[in-house]
Design a protein around this motif. Structure first.
Motif, PDB file in Angstrom:
ATOM      1  N   MET A 129       7.058   3.166  -0.644  1.00 16.84           N
ATOM      2  CA  MET A 129       5.714   2.712  -1.038  1.00 16.84           C
ATOM      3  C   MET A 129       4.710   3.858  -0.857  1.00 16.84           C
ATOM      4  O   MET A 129       4.641   4.465   0.209  1.00 16.84           O
ATOM      5  CB  MET A 129       5.297   1.506  -0.190  1.00 16.84           C
ATOM      6  N   THR A 130       3.939   4.158  -1.886  1.00 21.31           N
ATOM      7  CA  THR A 130       2.947   5.240  -1.826  1.00 21.31           C
ATOM      8  C   THR A 130       1.738   4.815  -0.998  1.00 21.31           C
ATOM      9  O   THR A 130       1.543   3.632  -0.696  1.00 21.31           O
ATOM     10  CB  THR A 130       2.484   5.614  -3.239  1.00 21.31           C
ATOM     11  N   ILE A 131       0.917   5.812  -0.648  1.00 18.93           N
ATOM     12  CA  ILE A 131      -0.309   5.531   0.115  1.00 18.93           C
ATOM     13  C   ILE A 131      -1.231   4.618  -0.688  1.00 18.93           C
ATOM     14  O   ILE A 131      -1.852   3.700  -0.152  1.00 18.93           O
ATOM     15  CB  ILE A 131      -1.026   6.847   0.477  1.00 18.93           C
ATOM     16  N   GLU A 132      -1.309   4.883  -2.015  1.00 23.82           N
ATOM     17  CA  GLU A 132      -2.146   4.052  -2.885  1.00 23.82           C
ATOM     18  C   GLU A 132      -1.710   2.593  -2.834  1.00 23.82           C
ATOM     19  O   GLU A 132      -2.544   1.677  -2.713  1.00 23.82           O
ATOM     20  CB  GLU A 132      -2.064   4.559  -4.327  1.00 23.82           C
ATOM     21  N   GLU A 133      -0.412   2.357  -2.903  1.00 26.50           N
ATOM     22  CA  GLU A 133       0.123   0.994  -2.873  1.00 26.50           C
ATOM     23  C   GLU A 133      -0.130   0.335  -1.527  1.00 26.50           C
ATOM     24  O   GLU A 133      -0.444  -0.869  -1.463  1.00 26.50           O
ATOM     25  CB  GLU A 133       1.621   1.021  -3.177  1.00 26.50           C
ATOM     26  N   LYS A 134      -0.013   1.089  -0.444  1.00 31.93           N
ATOM     27  CA  LYS A 134      -0.274   0.542   0.898  1.00 31.93           C
ATOM     28  C   LYS A 134      -1.733   0.124   1.052  1.00 31.93           C
ATOM     29  O   LYS A 134      -2.033  -0.928   1.609  1.00 31.93           O
ATOM     30  CB  LYS A 134       0.094   1.582   1.964  1.00 31.93           C
ATOM     31  N   VAL A 135      -2.639   0.982   0.572  1.00 26.90           N
ATOM     32  CA  VAL A 135      -4.078   0.668   0.649  1.00 26.90           C
ATOM     33  C   VAL A 135      -4.397  -0.596  -0.144  1.00 26.90           C
ATOM     34  O   VAL A 135      -5.130  -1.479   0.323  1.00 26.90           O
ATOM     35  CB  VAL A 135      -4.918   1.852   0.133  1.00 26.90           C
ATOM     36  N   LYS A 136      -3.836  -0.685  -1.349  1.00 28.48           N
ATOM     37  CA  LYS A 136      -4.070  -1.868  -2.191  1.00 28.48           C
ATOM     38  C   LYS A 136      -3.527  -3.124  -1.527  1.00 28.48           C
ATOM     39  O   LYS A 136      -4.152  -4.198  -1.573  1.00 28.48           O
ATOM     40  CB  LYS A 136      -3.425  -1.677  -3.564  1.00 28.48           C
ATOM     41  N   LEU A 137      -2.370  -3.005  -0.888  1.00 21.61           N
ATOM     42  CA  LEU A 137      -1.765  -4.152  -0.211  1.00 21.61           C
ATOM     43  C   LEU A 137      -2.640  -4.615   0.946  1.00 21.61           C
ATOM     44  O   LEU A 137      -2.817  -5.826   1.167  1.00 21.61           O
ATOM     45  CB  LEU A 137      -0.367  -3.782   0.297  1.00 21.61           C
ATOM     46  N   ILE A 138      -3.219  -3.671   1.671  1.00 21.70           N
ATOM     47  CA  ILE A 138      -4.124  -4.006   2.783  1.00 21.70           C
ATOM     48  C   ILE A 138      -5.372  -4.703   2.255  1.00 21.70           C
ATOM     49  O   ILE A 138      -5.824  -5.713   2.807  1.00 21.70           O
ATOM     50  CB  ILE A 138      -4.501  -2.741   3.576  1.00 21.70           C
ATOM     51  N   LEU A 139      -5.933  -4.173   1.162  1.00 26.80           N
ATOM     52  CA  LEU A 139      -7.139  -4.770   0.579  1.00 26.80           C
ATOM     53  C   LEU A 139      -6.874  -6.189   0.076  1.00 26.80           C
ATOM     54  O   LEU A 139      -7.709  -7.091   0.257  1.00 26.80           O
ATOM     55  CB  LEU A 139      -7.651  -3.895  -0.559  1.00 26.80           C
ATOM     56  N   LEU A 140      -5.718  -6.393  -0.545  1.00 20.75           N
ATOM     57  CA  LEU A 140      -5.360  -7.734  -1.010  1.00 20.75           C
ATOM     58  C   LEU A 140      -5.175  -8.680   0.168  1.00 20.75           C
ATOM     59  O   LEU A 140      -5.553  -9.861   0.095  1.00 20.75           O
ATOM     60  CB  LEU A 140      -4.087  -7.684  -1.860  1.00 20.75           C
ATOM     61  N   SER A 141      -4.617  -8.195   1.256  1.00 18.91           N
ATOM     62  CA  SER A 141      -4.433  -9.012   2.456  1.00 18.91           C
ATOM     63  C   SER A 141      -5.783  -9.420   3.038  1.00 18.91           C
ATOM     64  O   SER A 141      -5.981 -10.571   3.435  1.00 18.91           O
ATOM     65  CB  SER A 141      -3.620  -8.248   3.500  1.00 18.91           C
ATOM     66  N   ILE A 142      -6.718  -8.453   3.068  1.00 20.76           N
ATOM     67  CA  ILE A 142      -8.067  -8.747   3.577  1.00 20.76           C
ATOM     68  C   ILE A 142      -8.731  -9.805   2.701  1.00 20.76           C
ATOM     69  O   ILE A 142      -9.356 -10.749   3.200  1.00 20.76           O
ATOM     70  CB  ILE A 142      -8.918  -7.464   3.628  1.00 20.76           C
ATOM     71  N   PHE A 143      -8.592  -9.626   1.374  1.00 20.78           N
ATOM     72  CA  PHE A 143      -9.179 -10.620   0.465  1.00 20.78           C
ATOM     73  C   PHE A 143      -8.581 -11.997   0.698  1.00 20.78           C
ATOM     74  O   PHE A 143      -9.308 -13.004   0.752  1.00 20.78           O
ATOM     75  CB  PHE A 143      -8.960 -10.215  -0.995  1.00 20.78           C
ATOM     76  N   ASN A 144      -7.255 -12.071   0.823  1.00 20.79           N
ATOM     77  CA  ASN A 144      -6.601 -13.366   1.017  1.00 20.79           C
ATOM     78  C   ASN A 144      -7.067 -14.047   2.300  1.00 20.79           C
ATOM     79  O   ASN A 144      -7.282 -15.265   2.325  1.00 20.79           O
ATOM     80  CB  ASN A 144      -5.086 -13.191   1.047  1.00 20.79           C
ATOM     81  N   VAL A 145      -7.234 -13.273   3.362  1.00 20.87           N
ATOM     82  CA  VAL A 145      -7.729 -13.832   4.623  1.00 20.87           C
ATOM     83  C   VAL A 145      -9.142 -14.374   4.441  1.00 20.87           C
ATOM     84  O   VAL A 145      -9.477 -15.474   4.921  1.00 20.87           O
ATOM     85  CB  VAL A 145      -7.696 -12.766   5.744  1.00 20.87           C
ATOM     86  N   LEU A 146      -9.975 -13.607   3.733  1.00 14.15           N
ATOM     87  CA  LEU A 146     -11.347 -14.038   3.465  1.00 14.15           C
ATOM     88  C   LEU A 146     -11.357 -15.313   2.627  1.00 14.15           C
ATOM     89  O   LEU A 146     -12.115 -16.257   2.917  1.00 14.15           O
ATOM     90  CB  LEU A 146     -12.099 -12.919   2.740  1.00 14.15           C
ATOM     91  N   PHE A 147     -10.511 -15.351   1.601  1.00 11.26           N
ATOM     92  CA  PHE A 147     -10.419 -16.522   0.725  1.00 11.26           C
ATOM     93  C   PHE A 147      -9.996 -17.758   1.518  1.00 11.26           C
ATOM     94  O   PHE A 147     -10.605 -18.829   1.394  1.00 11.26           O
ATOM     95  CB  PHE A 147      -9.417 -16.241  -0.400  1.00 11.26           C
ATOM     96  N   ILE A 148      -8.955 -17.606   2.333  1.00 10.09           N
ATOM     97  CA  ILE A 148      -8.462 -18.733   3.147  1.00 10.09           C
ATOM     98  C   ILE A 148      -9.536 -19.197   4.123  1.00 10.09           C
ATOM     99  O   ILE A 148      -9.775 -20.398   4.281  1.00 10.09           O
ATOM    100  CB  ILE A 148      -7.186 -18.325   3.913  1.00 10.09           C
ATOM    101  N   GLY A 149     -10.217 -18.236   4.749  1.00 14.56           N
ATOM    102  CA  GLY A 149     -11.248 -18.585   5.724  1.00 14.56           C
ATOM    103  C   GLY A 149     -12.408 -19.345   5.102  1.00 14.56           C
ATOM    104  O   GLY A 149     -12.846 -20.380   5.624  1.00 14.56           O
ATOM    105  N   ILE A 150     -12.891 -18.858   3.965  1.00 10.07           N
ATOM    106  CA  ILE A 150     -14.034 -19.500   3.310  1.00 10.07           C
ATOM    107  C   ILE A 150     -13.680 -20.902   2.827  1.00 10.07           C
ATOM    108  O   ILE A 150     -14.423 -21.866   3.057  1.00 10.07           O
ATOM    109  CB  ILE A 150     -14.539 -18.629   2.142  1.00 10.07           C
ATOM    110  N   PHE A 151     -12.530 -21.045   2.176  1.00  6.82           N
ATOM    111  CA  PHE A 151     -12.198 -22.365   1.640  1.00  6.82           C
ATOM    112  C   PHE A 151     -11.676 -23.314   2.717  1.00  6.82           C
ATOM    113  O   PHE A 151     -11.718 -24.538   2.524  1.00  6.82           O
ATOM    114  CB  PHE A 151     -11.249 -22.239   0.449  1.00  6.82           C
ATOM    115  N   SER A 152     -11.255 -22.785   3.849  1.00  2.99           N
ATOM    116  CA  SER A 152     -10.971 -23.654   4.993  1.00  2.99           C
ATOM    117  C   SER A 152     -12.274 -24.262   5.497  1.00  2.99           C
ATOM    118  O   SER A 152     -12.338 -25.457   5.820  1.00  2.99           O
ATOM    119  CB  SER A 152     -10.290 -22.860   6.115  1.00  2.99           C
TER     120      SER A 152
END
Length: 488
Positions: A1-24
């Protein structure tokens, strides 16, 4: 996995946590404080009804997973027939005379069926965003007059019902492609619980007419994203044109377009960006600019002075529940027409009022305002149908009291329970997307999150969620389908 892919994966994880938190939070708030707009409801009764519905829905999904392909198709067809039956019922017994903005557009079109040199004042003074719907209705009236049909609005409501059925057809196709026939069949059963799909048949307005552009846009993106040959760019161009028409009819559709762009950037190498953005933006901008060129000659004043400035709706959204305010409307109308201020000057006045409204009660006051606004938008399960169907009904009958009259309590409780189930399944879907970070369906959660942010800023009410309902429903199906797979 490239650095670019790792960064994107982290950003998507942060978004998902935010999404779950808000709609919870949205789910818990709707659970504890169900909307009291139409009926004073007991949260415990709403919760009990929601649990009963959830058991039924899970039971149906489990049963469907054991049926043959032929049986699933038959059950799906039956569900669509039931939906159409419900739509016909509301078309028959809940017709209304066009009023509020629906009437503004309809009567403006009706007044210029013989032709016009400038757009009616309803659009040039206040709401130019409704010009595309006005042109659609005007064209419809001219075609119907050739057929010697005079009850235009009645025909429009039938077209509206047909459009919502086709919307659900696209929804079914999308779910079948992504999650399989069992999930699609369950989705066709679930749609019968979504009351705006039939209660709003008699309200011919952008909320319902634009729904199909949202789900069709996602479907075409799916076809493009998962195609491997050159035909994928045909899907891309079609998606671009569909989104362009959707944005013209209702600007909210731009939220989906932004969500698609974010999703593509986050899931693809930068080497693929140029071809994607060219195929998306060139047709979109071409059609948009062509439309502007065609309508500009019909403006009675320069384009910058057409309608209210956008700050008008932000100003309304910055007070109390953030809903429509007749006082604010009269205020902006006075500034524009009586005091003769330019739109740029009106913006400056609005910005001062917005600043004052958001800061007058400090940080805690701002948080209370946002809390009240979220509850008013997301914790109201009828999507404002009782209010809209009670305005100028064409006739009286024995069914109306159960929707907007003295006996509406049963309908409101049912809708509220469904809304709680929807919000719960959105959270479940968000959790599953967090576990499967590369899932294509994250484009849905990005679009829903964008809708949440938009209505947090703009003037709002639950009716404004209707345009995003197919996407919300798709996340719900993803939540229950993914959960069933993990249990098996």
């Amino acid at each position: 996995m490239t650095i670019e892919e790792k960064v994107k994966l982290i950003l998507l994880s942060i978004f998902n946590v935010l999404f779950i938190g808000i709609f919870s939070y949205v789910f818990i708030d709707a659970l504890i404080h169900p909307s009291q707009v139409f009926v004073t409801m007991n949260p415990w009764i709403v919760l009990l009804l929601s649990l009963i519905m959830l058991v039924i829905l899970y039971g149906v999904y489990h049963t469907l997973s054991q049926l043959s392909k032929k049986s699933l198709i038959i059950f799906s067809c039956f569900n669509f027939l039931v939906l159409m039956g419900l739509q016909i019922f509301f078309l028959r017994y809940f017709q209304v005379e066009p009023s509020w903005d629906v009437g503004g557009v309809y009567h403006s079109a009706l007044s210029v069926t013989d032709g016009f040199t400038v757009f009616p004042e309803y659009f040039t003074d206040k709401y130019p965003n409704n010009i595309p719907l006005f042109l659609v209705e005007l064209l419809g009236m001219k075609l119907l007059s050739l057929l010697h049909i005079e009850n235009y609005y009645y025909v429009f409501t039938f077209v509206n019902a047909l459009g919502m059925t086709l919307t659900m057809g696209c929804f079914y196709w999308f779910i079948k492609r992504r999650l399989g026939l069992v999930a699609a069949t369950w989705g066709s059963f679930f749609m019968l619980f979504i009351t705006p799909l039939y209660t709003y048949t008699t309200i011919f307005y952008t909320d319902t007419t634009v729904m199909i552009f949202m789900i069709l846009g996602v479907l075409l993106y799916d076809l493009f994203y998962h195609s491997k040959d050159r035909s994928r760019y045909t899907w891309l161009v079609l998606m671009s044109l569909i989104l362009a028409v959707g944005v013209l009819l209702k600007a909210n559709v731009i939220i989906l377009m932004v969500a698609i762009m974010i999703h593509f950037v986050m899931t693809n190498s930068y080497k693929k960006w140029l071809g994607f953005f060219a195929g998306l933006l060139v047709p979109f901008l071409t059609l948009t600019l062509l439309y502007q060129q065609l309508i500009t000659p019909f403006y009675p004043v320069e384009k910058a002075e057409i309608g209210y400035p956008v700050t008008h709706w932000i100003m309304m959204g910055a007070e109390g529940r953030g809903t429509y305010s007749a006082t604010d409307d009269e205020f902006t109308n006075d500034l524009k027409l009586n005091q003769g201020l330019s739109n740029e000057q009106i913006k400056e006045v609005h910005l001062e009022i917005i600043k004052d409204r958001l800061t007058k009660n400090g940080f805690s006051g701002l948080m209370n305002h946002l809390k009240e606004k979220i509850n008013f938008t997301w914790a109201e399960g009828t999507y404002f149908a009782p209010e809209k169907l009670s305005r100028l009904p064409v006739s009286e009958n024995i069914y109306q009291p159960y929707i907007w009259g003295e006996a509406k309590v049963y309908f409101v409780y049912f809708c509220q329970a469904v809304q709680l189930v929807i919000l719960g399944l959105i959270v479940v879907g968000g959790i599953k997307l967090f576990q499967q970070k590369s899932a294509f369906e994250i484009v849905l959660s990005i679009a829903i999150f964008g809708t949440f942010l938009f209505l947090l800023i703009w003037e709002t009410r639950s009716r404004y969620l209707i345009v995003a309902l197919p996407l919300i429903m798709a996340v719900c199906v993803y939540g229950i389908a993914s959960n069933e797979k993990s249990l098996n």
